[in-house]
Write an enzyme that holds these catalytic residues in place. Structure first.
Site, short mmCIF file in Angstrom:
data_model
loop_
_atom_site.label_atom_id
_atom_site.label_comp_id
_atom_site.label_asym_id
_atom_site.label_seq_id
_atom_site.Cartn_x
_atom_site.Cartn_y
_atom_site.Cartn_z
N TYR A 45 0.83 -1.22 0.00
CA TYR A 45 0.00 0.00 0.00
C TYR A 45 0.86 1.27 0.00
CZ TYR A 45 -3.61 -3.37 1.49
OH TYR A 45 -4.44 -4.45 1.60
N HIS A 90 1.19 -11.75 1.54
CA HIS A 90 0.07 -11.04 0.90
C HIS A 90 -0.65 -11.87 -0.17
CE1 HIS A 90 -1.32 -6.66 0.04
NE2 HIS A 90 -2.29 -7.50 -0.25
N1 LIG Z 1 -5.34 -9.00 1.14
C1 LIG Z 1 -5.71 -8.43 0.01
O1 LIG Z 1 -5.32 -8.85 -1.10
C2 LIG Z 1 -6.61 -7.24 0.05
C3 LIG Z 1 -7.27 -6.80 -1.12
C4 LIG Z 1 -8.13 -5.71 -1.02
C5 LIG Z 1 -8.32 -5.07 0.18
N2 LIG Z 1 -7.64 -5.50 1.32
C6 LIG Z 1 -7.84 -4.84 2.63
O2 LIG Z 1 -9.22 -4.85 2.94
C7 LIG Z 1 -9.67 -3.53 3.22
C8 LIG Z 1 -11.13 -3.37 2.87
O3 LIG Z 1 -11.36 -3.68 1.52
P1 LIG Z 1 -11.76 -2.58 0.44
O4 LIG Z 1 -11.18 -1.29 0.88
O5 LIG Z 1 -11.36 -3.08 -0.88
O6 LIG Z 1 -13.31 -2.61 0.41
P2 LIG Z 1 -14.53 -2.42 1.42
O7 LIG Z 1 -14.05 -2.08 2.77
O8 LIG Z 1 -15.37 -3.62 1.25
O9 LIG Z 1 -15.32 -1.24 0.76
C9 LIG Z 1 -14.89 0.05 0.76
C10 LIG Z 1 -16.01 0.88 0.14
O10 LIG Z 1 -17.21 0.75 0.90
C11 LIG Z 1 -17.72 2.02 1.25
N3 LIG Z 1 -18.28 1.93 2.60
C12 LIG Z 1 -17.62 1.64 3.76
N4 LIG Z 1 -18.46 1.64 4.80
C13 LIG Z 1 -19.69 1.96 4.31
C14 LIG Z 1 -20.98 2.11 4.90
N5 LIG Z 1 -21.17 1.94 6.20
N6 LIG Z 1 -22.02 2.43 4.09
C15 LIG Z 1 -21.84 2.60 2.78
N7 LIG Z 1 -20.65 2.46 2.15
C16 LIG Z 1 -19.59 2.13 2.92
C17 LIG Z 1 -16.55 2.98 1.19
O11 LIG Z 1 -16.96 4.24 0.78
P3 LIG Z 1 -16.76 5.55 1.74
O12 LIG Z 1 -15.28 5.78 1.82
O13 LIG Z 1 -17.49 6.60 1.04
O14 LIG Z 1 -17.37 5.19 3.07
C18 LIG Z 1 -15.66 2.33 0.12
O15 LIG Z 1 -16.03 2.80 -1.15
C19 LIG Z 1 -8.70 -2.65 2.42
O16 LIG Z 1 -8.68 -1.32 2.83
C20 LIG Z 1 -7.39 -3.39 2.66
O17 LIG Z 1 -6.84 -3.03 3.93
C21 LIG Z 1 -6.82 -6.57 1.25
#
Ligand SMILES: NC(=O)c1ccc[n+]([C@@H]2O[C@H](COP(=O)([O-])OP(=O)(O)OC[C@H]3O[C@@H](n4cnc5c(N)ncnc54)[C@H](OP(=O)(O)O)[C@@H]3O)[C@@H](O)[C@H]2O)c1
Length: 268
Positions: free
Chosen positions: A57, A118
């Site tokens: 990241y 990862h």
């Molecule tokens: N290990 C891996 O390969 C991998 C891959 C991807 C991600 N990750 C990790 O997982 C974390 C989470 O995944 P992600 O960031 O891809 O997706 P996520 O958390 O599923 O979704 C993020 C999205 O959801 C929205 N959101 C969050 N809370 C909300 C709510 N209460 N109501 C409505 N919308 C909401 C956010 O918009 P707003 O900002 O407008 O709230 C954002 O657009 C990442 O930050 C990272 O640390 C790991």
């Protein structure tokens, strides 16, 4: 906050915050780094203690600096980071050790709560060497738990052939568009805790049902979805740049879904 006990007895908060777009221009994963993360400060203020970071990241030092300067004591934090499955980090034991030492420096700490590979490392020798270094740091107390991310059953089987310390966690995509049911069953059988990345992803028709279920409890569809995930033992690390959403994603502990709600969501 509720905690889940990992297979080595370490307790992990069941809700944490993702950080993959934090501190980046336009909230873009590939965006340039800024030198502030108000979203992380807001998350800490709201009560988030589990922080999901990764070397890939690029913002580890920034995230680490904010955590170190915050008034939250180190022992209250649960810091996860991840070593990329790239040559630069896994081609030798020395390169993996250098990566972990650098993460410890970025977080200004002498231990990490959880370190993950990862993504699957296809070269078996490299996988073995990397895991042995993880075990070495684990035995030395510099890593409280070790695990993997994006591993499928065949990758876990390969690791199991030589692992002295079993992975505590597999961080994989789990949401309503990618249910990962079979892999979840495997993890349950093996005593590996699933951590859901992308836990909020849904399709429009699913949102309608989640919103409808939420009405009975005064909760949003997003909260219902997170509650569903944690209710079946899945750790969630939702990421939000919006303080209200951050607060909502922590506000999951004053209602219970019924068996009928859960069945409805299962069938979505
Ligand atoms: N290990 C891996 O390969 C991998 C891959 C991807 C991600 N990750 C990790 O997982 C974390 C989470 O995944 P992600 O960031 O891809 O997706 P996520 O958390 O599923 O979704 C993020 C999205 O959801 C929205 N959101 C969050 N809370 C909300 C709510 N209460 N109501 C409505 N919308 C909401 C956010 O918009 P707003 O900002 O407008 O709230 C954002 O657009 C990442 O930050 C990272 O640390 C790991």
């Amino acid at each position: 906050m509720e905690y889940i006990t990992l297979n080595n007895e370490v307790k992990m908060p069941i809700v944490g915050t993702g950080t993959n777009t934090y501190g980046k221009v336009n909230k873009d994963y590939n965006g340039e780094l800024k030198n502030e993360i108000p979203e992380l400060e807001s998350a800490l203020e709201l009560g988030y203690r589990s922080i999901d970071a990764a070397i890939s990241y690029r913002n580890e030092a920034l995230v680490g600096g904010i955590l170190a300067e915050s008034s939250v004591p180190r022992e209250e934090l649960f810091i996860t980071t991840k070593v990329p499955a790239r040559e630069e980090y896994v081609s030798s034991k020395e390169s993996t050790r250098a990566a972990i030492d650098n993460s410890l420096k970025n977080f200004k700490t002498d231990y990490l709560d959880l370190l993950l590979i990862h993504a699957p490392i296809e070269d078996k020798e490299q996988l073995k060497n990397t895991w042995e270094v993880f075990e070495e740091y684990y035995e030395a107390g510099k890593l409280k738990a070790i695990g993997v991310s994006n591993f499928k059953k065949n990758h876990l089987d390969e690791l199991n052939e030589f692992a002295k310390v079993k992975p505590a966690v597999n961080q994989i995509q789990i949401n309503l568009t990618e249910k990962n049911k079979e892999l979840l069953d495997v993890l349950k059988e093996e005593g590996i805790t699933p951590v859901a990345w992308g836990p909020m992803k849904t399709e429009e028709h699913q949102d309608k049902v989640l919103d409808e279920i939420g009405k009975a409890y005064g909760k949003s569809g997003a909260q219902v979805l997170l509650k569903y995930q944690i209710g079946r033992g899945v750790v969630v690390i939702p990421k939000s740049h919006n303080r209200e959403n951050q607060a909502a994603n922590l506000d999951l502990f004053d209602f219970e879904l019924t068996a009928a709600d859960v069945e409805k969501i299962d069938n979505l």
